[in-house]
Design a protein around this motif. Structure first.
Motif, short mmCIF file in Angstrom:
data_model
loop_
_atom_site.label_atom_id
_atom_site.label_comp_id
_atom_site.label_asym_id
_atom_site.label_seq_id
_atom_site.Cartn_x
_atom_site.Cartn_y
_atom_site.Cartn_z
N LEU A 299 0.77 -1.23 0.03
CA LEU A 299 0.28 -0.12 0.18
C LEU A 299 0.86 1.25 0.09
O LEU A 299 0.56 2.15 -0.72
CB LEU A 299 -1.04 0.06 1.15
N LEU A 300 2.02 1.38 0.77
CA LEU A 300 2.81 2.24 0.92
C LEU A 300 3.65 2.55 -0.29
O LEU A 300 3.67 3.67 -1.06
CB LEU A 300 3.92 2.02 2.04
N VAL A 301 4.03 1.58 -1.12
CA VAL A 301 4.92 1.57 -2.42
C VAL A 301 3.73 2.22 -3.50
O VAL A 301 4.08 2.92 -4.26
CB VAL A 301 5.51 0.21 -2.80
N ASP A 302 2.52 1.79 -3.33
CA ASP A 302 1.50 2.17 -4.42
C ASP A 302 0.90 3.48 -4.13
O ASP A 302 0.11 3.82 -4.55
CB ASP A 302 0.34 0.97 -4.48
N ASP A 303 1.26 3.97 -2.95
CA ASP A 303 0.84 5.44 -2.44
C ASP A 303 -0.81 5.24 -2.29
O ASP A 303 -1.48 6.09 -2.80
CB ASP A 303 1.01 6.44 -3.35
N SER A 304 -1.04 4.27 -1.79
CA SER A 304 -2.58 4.20 -1.44
C SER A 304 -2.91 4.25 -0.07
O SER A 304 -4.11 3.67 0.47
CB SER A 304 -2.86 2.66 -2.05
N MET A 305 -2.25 4.66 1.06
CA MET A 305 -2.47 4.82 2.28
C MET A 305 -3.57 5.69 2.41
O MET A 305 -3.80 6.77 1.88
CB MET A 305 -1.40 4.97 2.92
N PRO A 306 -4.62 5.42 3.30
CA PRO A 306 -5.89 6.14 3.53
C PRO A 306 -5.31 7.70 3.85
O PRO A 306 -6.31 8.66 3.44
CB PRO A 306 -6.61 5.71 4.71
N LYS A 307 -4.34 8.01 4.69
CA LYS A 307 -4.06 9.22 5.24
C LYS A 307 -3.13 10.07 4.00
O LYS A 307 -2.95 11.36 4.27
CB LYS A 307 -2.90 9.05 6.30
N GLY A 308 -2.90 9.32 2.96
CA GLY A 308 -2.48 10.38 1.63
C GLY A 308 -0.90 10.13 1.61
O GLY A 308 -0.49 9.06 1.82
N ASP A 309 -0.30 11.08 1.17
CA ASP A 309 1.41 10.81 0.97
C ASP A 309 2.11 10.82 2.40
O ASP A 309 2.40 11.69 3.09
CB ASP A 309 1.97 12.16 0.24
N VAL A 310 2.33 9.44 2.62
CA VAL A 310 2.96 9.02 3.82
C VAL A 310 4.48 9.53 3.69
O VAL A 310 4.90 10.30 4.90
CB VAL A 310 2.92 7.52 4.05
N LEU A 311 5.29 9.39 2.88
CA LEU A 311 6.68 9.73 2.96
C LEU A 311 6.81 11.12 3.04
O LEU A 311 7.68 11.58 3.75
CB LEU A 311 7.29 9.03 1.66
N ALA A 312 6.01 11.87 2.23
CA ALA A 312 6.13 13.22 2.28
C ALA A 312 5.78 13.92 3.67
O ALA A 312 6.52 14.83 4.25
CB ALA A 312 5.12 14.06 1.37
#
Length: 266
Positions: free
Chosen positions: A42-55
């Motif tokens: 989910l993180l790699v696909d940028d599909s986390m519910p809270k949005g841009d996790v890494l940024a």
């Protein structure tokens, strides 16, 4: 051994750095967060519910470094000239590896600032992903290197987190199975460039390039990376080992090359 944060009576005391020489000081710290494979996907696909996790985690780490003196007793308030927080997806962990870098010209070191940045970035990754995986584990927060000041340079001599997580035999096997050579360099992409290219980083063995020039690497990336022509935009900046460069330079084994659009802010 004398503990610098204790006075002659054994009481806690902030170190007086007034008499120290002002030098360029740098520090690198690292950490990791382990999660379920589905969470990492989910993180790699940028599909986390809270949005841009890494940024979000990157901003949190940078802010934390700036406010270390408010979090850790007896730390000095420092005028940092550079803070960066980078991430690497590790499917063997599985999870994310975090690396922070701090720099200033001053009279005291930035080790605590780098460690705080890595720690808070890991905590923010947990917070951003906990809705789908509350069993994540944070670990391996450690200083990798420091330079400047009276004590000079220091580099961690052990194999670090990789050895703890996988063991020397696993690491050696992973290198051979992936075909990576010891002269590889790391290329990272940031901000909107990361989103457009669909990747955060890749490794490139120098042996696969015609020569070790930055211009040759750029030309190779045009073929290796989908939509690589975005790297040719005049607005895209390039940094080698956290130093912005212009023109063509010679690369060395272990170098980290970053491409990113202009950013604003302090």
């Amino acid at each position: 051994m004398t503990l610098t944060h204790l006075d002659e009576r054994g009481q806690a005391s902030m170190v007086d750095v007034h008499g120290k020489d002002e030098t360029r000081r740098e520090a690198v710290a690292s950490g990791w967060i382990r999660m379920q494979p589905d969470t990492l996907k989910l993180l790699v696909d940028d599909s986390m519910p809270k949005g841009d996790v890494l940024a979000t985690a990157r901003i949190a780490g940078i802010q934390a470094a700036k406010r270390t003196h408010e979090l850790i007793p007896l730390c000095h308030a420092l005028m940092l000239s550079k803070v960066s927080v980078d991430f690497e997806f590790d499917h063997r962990l599985p999870g994310v590896r975090v690396r922070s870098f701090c720099r200033l010209a001053g009279r005291t070191g930035v080790e605590m600032e780098a460690l705080t940045a890595a720690s808070v970035a890991c905590l923010t990754l947990y917070d951003m992903c906990k809705a789908v995986d509350r069993g994540m584990v944070i670990g391996g927060v450690q200083l990798e290197s420091k330079s400047g000041g009276r004590s000079g340079e220091w580099h961690r001599e052990d194999a670090g987190v990789e050895a703890v997580e996988h063991g020397p035999a696993d690491d050696e096997a992973a290198v051979h199975s992936s075909g990576l050579s010891s002269d590889q360099i790391t290329v990272r992409f940031f901000a909107e460039l990361r989103e457009s290219l669909g990747m955060e980083s890749l490794t490139v063995p120098l042996a696969e390039l015609a020569d070790s020039r930055l211009s040759t690497l750029r030309a190779s990336l045009l073929q290796r990376v989908q939509s690589g022509e975005l790297l040719e935009q005049p607005r895209i900046l390039c940094a080698v080992n956290h130093e912005v460069v212009q023109g063509d330079i010679t690369l060395s084994p272990g170098d980290e090359i970053a491409f990113f659009p202009p950013v604003t802010g302090g």
